[in-house]
Scaffold this motif. Structure first.
Motif, PDB file in Angstrom:
ATOM      1  N   ALA A   1      -5.926   6.630   1.700  1.00  0.00           N
ATOM      2  CA  ALA A   1      -5.604   7.394   2.911  1.00  0.00           C
ATOM      3  C   ALA A   1      -4.626   7.369   3.562  1.00  0.00           C
ATOM      4  O   ALA A   1      -4.269   8.871   4.107  1.00  0.00           O
ATOM      5  CB  ALA A   1      -6.508   6.137   3.999  1.00  0.00           C
ATOM      6  N   LEU A   2      -3.490   7.079   3.104  1.00  0.00           N
ATOM      7  CA  LEU A   2      -1.756   7.029   2.788  1.00  0.00           C
ATOM      8  C   LEU A   2      -1.883   8.313   2.155  1.00  0.00           C
ATOM      9  O   LEU A   2      -1.114   8.913   2.829  1.00  0.00           O
ATOM     10  CB  LEU A   2      -1.280   6.114   2.047  1.00  0.00           C
ATOM     11  CG  LEU A   2      -1.281   4.575   3.642  1.00  0.00           C
ATOM     12  CD1 LEU A   2      -0.351   3.991   2.872  1.00  0.00           C
ATOM     13  CD2 LEU A   2      -0.340   5.407   3.988  1.00  0.00           C
TER      14      LEU A   2
ATOM     15  N   LYS B   1      -2.374  11.475   4.476  1.00  0.00           N
ATOM     16  CA  LYS B   1      -1.159  11.516   5.504  1.00  0.00           C
ATOM     17  C   LYS B   1      -0.329  11.856   5.142  1.00  0.00           C
ATOM     18  O   LYS B   1       0.115  13.236   5.459  1.00  0.00           O
ATOM     19  CB  LYS B   1      -1.458  10.392   6.079  1.00  0.00           C
ATOM     20  CG  LYS B   1      -2.524   9.689   6.711  1.00  0.00           C
ATOM     21  CD  LYS B   1      -2.146   8.928   7.467  1.00  0.00           C
ATOM     22  CE  LYS B   1      -3.058   7.228   8.414  1.00  0.00           C
ATOM     23  NZ  LYS B   1      -3.059   6.473   8.978  1.00  0.00           N
TER      24      LYS B   1
ATOM     25  N   ASP C   1      -8.323   2.285  -4.538  1.00  0.00           N
ATOM     26  CA  ASP C   1      -8.009   1.923  -3.165  1.00  0.00           C
ATOM     27  C   ASP C   1      -8.129   2.977  -2.034  1.00  0.00           C
ATOM     28  O   ASP C   1      -7.618   4.041  -1.871  1.00  0.00           O
ATOM     29  CB  ASP C   1      -6.711   1.202  -3.165  1.00  0.00           C
ATOM     30  CG  ASP C   1      -6.304  -0.065  -1.843  1.00  0.00           C
ATOM     31  OD1 ASP C   1      -6.699   0.341  -1.676  1.00  0.00           O
ATOM     32  OD2 ASP C   1      -6.417  -1.287  -2.812  1.00  0.00           O
ATOM     33  N   THR C   2      -9.128   2.002  -0.768  1.00  0.00           N
ATOM     34  CA  THR C   2      -9.399   3.419  -0.045  1.00  0.00           C
ATOM     35  C   THR C   2      -8.223   3.301   0.903  1.00  0.00           C
ATOM     36  O   THR C   2      -7.812   4.423   1.412  1.00  0.00           O
ATOM     37  CB  THR C   2     -10.346   2.724   0.973  1.00  0.00           C
ATOM     38  OG1 THR C   2      -9.828   1.252   1.798  1.00  0.00           O
ATOM     39  CG2 THR C   2     -11.994   2.961   0.260  1.00  0.00           C
ATOM     40  N   ASN C   3      -7.391   2.107   1.150  1.00  0.00           N
ATOM     41  CA  ASN C   3      -6.418   2.144   2.002  1.00  0.00           C
ATOM     42  C   ASN C   3      -5.054   3.221   1.208  1.00  0.00           C
ATOM     43  O   ASN C   3      -4.096   4.221   2.188  1.00  0.00           O
ATOM     44  CB  ASN C   3      -5.319   0.627   2.156  1.00  0.00           C
ATOM     45  CG  ASN C   3      -6.414   0.101   3.101  1.00  0.00           C
ATOM     46  OD1 ASN C   3      -7.493   0.124   3.601  1.00  0.00           O
ATOM     47  ND2 ASN C   3      -6.673  -1.106   2.160  1.00  0.00           N
ATOM     48  N   VAL C   4      -4.788   2.847   0.053  1.00  0.00           N
ATOM     49  CA  VAL C   4      -4.263   3.621  -0.684  1.00  0.00           C
ATOM     50  C   VAL C   4      -4.350   5.801  -1.157  1.00  0.00           C
ATOM     51  O   VAL C   4      -3.551   6.844  -0.626  1.00  0.00           O
ATOM     52  CB  VAL C   4      -4.091   3.758  -2.073  1.00  0.00           C
ATOM     53  CG1 VAL C   4      -2.832   5.091  -2.698  1.00  0.00           C
ATOM     54  CG2 VAL C   4      -3.215   2.252  -1.694  1.00  0.00           C
TER      55      VAL C   4
ATOM     56  N   HIS D   1       0.473  -1.195  -0.534  1.00  0.00           N
ATOM     57  CA  HIS D   1      -0.149  -0.261   0.595  1.00  0.00           C
ATOM     58  C   HIS D   1       0.696   0.915   0.049  1.00  0.00           C
ATOM     59  O   HIS D   1       0.248   2.306  -0.737  1.00  0.00           O
ATOM     60  CB  HIS D   1      -0.747  -0.083   1.173  1.00  0.00           C
ATOM     61  CG  HIS D   1      -2.173  -1.317   1.067  1.00  0.00           C
ATOM     62  ND1 HIS D   1      -2.288  -1.799   2.196  1.00  0.00           N
ATOM     63  CD2 HIS D   1      -3.177  -0.985   0.237  1.00  0.00           C
ATOM     64  CE1 HIS D   1      -2.943  -2.387   1.828  1.00  0.00           C
ATOM     65  NE2 HIS D   1      -3.791  -2.744   0.475  1.00  0.00           N
TER      66      HIS D   1
END
Length: 469
Positions: free
Chosen positions: A362-363, A366, A357-360, A276
């Motif tokens: 989110a990163l 951040k 991709d929600t995880n990507v 990710h």
């Protein structure tokens, strides 16, 4: 590729060479260097990729090796393209590179359309994109060569017919505009209202200033009398190599210092932070490199205009000109910084066009504050670095990048060590925090050095003026 080329062109040519021959020799030297580097990259691409990735996934290594080997074929063209662009900017011609690179971008676009969708591993996908890029690079080289070597078109001049000349000579009184009254005005203008005559006078002044204004420089046809385009592929002469020798060490250390940070970032993320983080980094750097081009123009501008001022004899006029140039770069950098901050702040929204991709995502969200901090000063970094390069302060720039070559990777590799030990306190934000601090340090270093050089220039000019008076 994230920052502008900083290889300076010697402003003092050897006694046996002309400016035209220096430009030709520069392109020849860039072709030779690009060919050597391309051969090394092509031969050792797999070893370099394995060292960077840190994992031995055969599919990933094979795809990356294929991509790098294709791109290595374009290194000679990329080097020649950068040198030709710098030569045009050195001739104060910013339009010619714009035309050529725009046409090369069109070639790249259509190459992507034709090749990326192909199912062949060496033609389609990432390899197809690499082929399209290499093709566009060679297209730009051909266009630059034609643009520089093609003779200029002769300006069209309006010819006056023989009948008109005869009529003017025989009947001068018919030219009513040539007859003036006591106030110096033509007989026709004297009959017009005063407000109209003022407008006509203003238009005449504007036309006179436009006719007397210097023409915009153009690199087209600059090498038209220096031989054919094929001479660019010859080996450079000894005089050209000797004139560039003094730049090898400072420019090499500068480029190594720049590359070290980006390469170490990629190594740390790909070898220790997970899939990710790798995907998020790809999205971030894609946008980051595009945003960087906005600021890179300041470095190229400074490198084009500052050398002509810096080489003038010491005087107060020279000092004021350098001071005004530095002030203008700061003002334009401030405007560009506001634009960059506004654009980068929307990076989480823009990233949705690249991935779902929600995880990507989110990163990416951040890391965005650190990218904003990095790019908020990037305009000042490139502007003042270009100013230092334009003033031939190569030793200082090279020494600073030599120090950062060791310092930046050291802190980035500490993130890798902590991540591999199982620490959850480090991640992609840690990498970009280190890079942001490095960027802020570059900004402070170049700005302070520029101020020191300017104070030295002002002091030298004042001492010379006091001595002469």
């Amino acid at each position: 590729a994230s920052e502008s080329p900083t290889t300076p062109t010697p402003t003092t040519t050897p006694p046996t060479t002309t400016i035209e021959q220096t430009v030709i020799g520069s392109v020849q030297l860039s072709w030779t260097v690009g060919l050597c580097f391309g051969a090394v990259l092509f031969g050792f691409s797999e070893q370099l990729i394995r060292a960077m990735i840190g994992r031995s996934d055969p599919a990933v290594v094979a795809a990356a090796t294929r991509y790098v080997r294709i791109r290595s074929l374009g290194m000679p063209a990329a080097a020649m393209m950068g040198t030709a662009q710098s030569a045009c900017l050195g001739l104060k011609d910013a339009k010619s590179p714009l035309y050529v690179l725009l046409m090369a971008a069109v070639a790249n676009f259509f190459g992507d359309i034709l090749l990326v969708g192909n199912s062949n591993a060496w033609i389609g996908g990432a390899a197809g994109a690499a082929l399209a890029t290499v093709f566009s690079q060679y297209v730009s080289v051909v266009l630059f060569a034609q643009w520089l070597c093609r003779p200029k078109r002769k300006p069209k001049t309006k010819s006056i017919s023989t009948n008109q000349q005869t009529a003017k000579s025989q009947f001068p009184e018919n030219n009513v505009l040539s007859n003036t009254d006591k106030a110096g005005r033509s007989s026709v203008v004297a009959l017009l209202p005063r407000r109209t005559t003022r407008s006509l006078s203003w238009i005449q002044q504007r036309l006179a200033r436009r006719r007397g204004a210097p023409k915009v420089p153009e690199a087209r046809g600059f090498l038209s009398g220096e031989g054919s385009q094929h001479q660019f592929l010859n080996l450079p002469s000894r005089d050209i190599v000797r004139s560039f020798a003094e730049y090898i060490v400072p420019v090499t250390t500068t480029q190594l210092g720049r590359v070290a940070g980006y390469v170490t970032m990629s190594h740390v993320i790909s070898s220790s932070l997970g899939l990710h983080a790798m995907a998020a980094q790809q999205v971030i750097v894609s946008l980051f490199y595009n945003f960087c081009t906005i600021a890179d123009s300041l470095s190229l501008t400074a490198q084009s205009f500052v050398p002509g001022l810096a080489e003038q004899p010491p005087s107060r006029q020279r000092a004021r000109a350098l001071q005004q140039t530095m002030t203008n770069l700061f003002r334009v950098g401030s405007i560009f910084s506001v634009i960059l901050i506004a654009a980068v702040s929307n990076m989480p929204t823009i990233a949705r066009l690249s991935t779902s991709d929600t995880n990507v995502l989110a990163l990416v969200a951040k890391v965005t504050p650190y990218v904003v901090g990095t790019l908020s000063v990037h305009c000042f970094v490139t502007a003042f670095e270009g100013l230092l390069l334009g003033r031939k302060d190569l030793a200082f720039v090279g020494n600073m990048y030599l120090a950062w070559f060791f310092v930046v990777p050291y802190f980035l590799l500490r993130v890798k060590k902590a991540a591999l030990s199982g620490s959850h306190a480090v991640g992609l934000t840690s990498v970009w925090f280190i890079f942001m601090v490095y960027q802020l340090q570059r900004c402070a270093t170049w700005s302070l050095r520029a101020l020191v050089l300017q104070r030295r220039t002002n002091r030298e000019a004042d001492q010379l003026h006091d001595g002469s008076s």
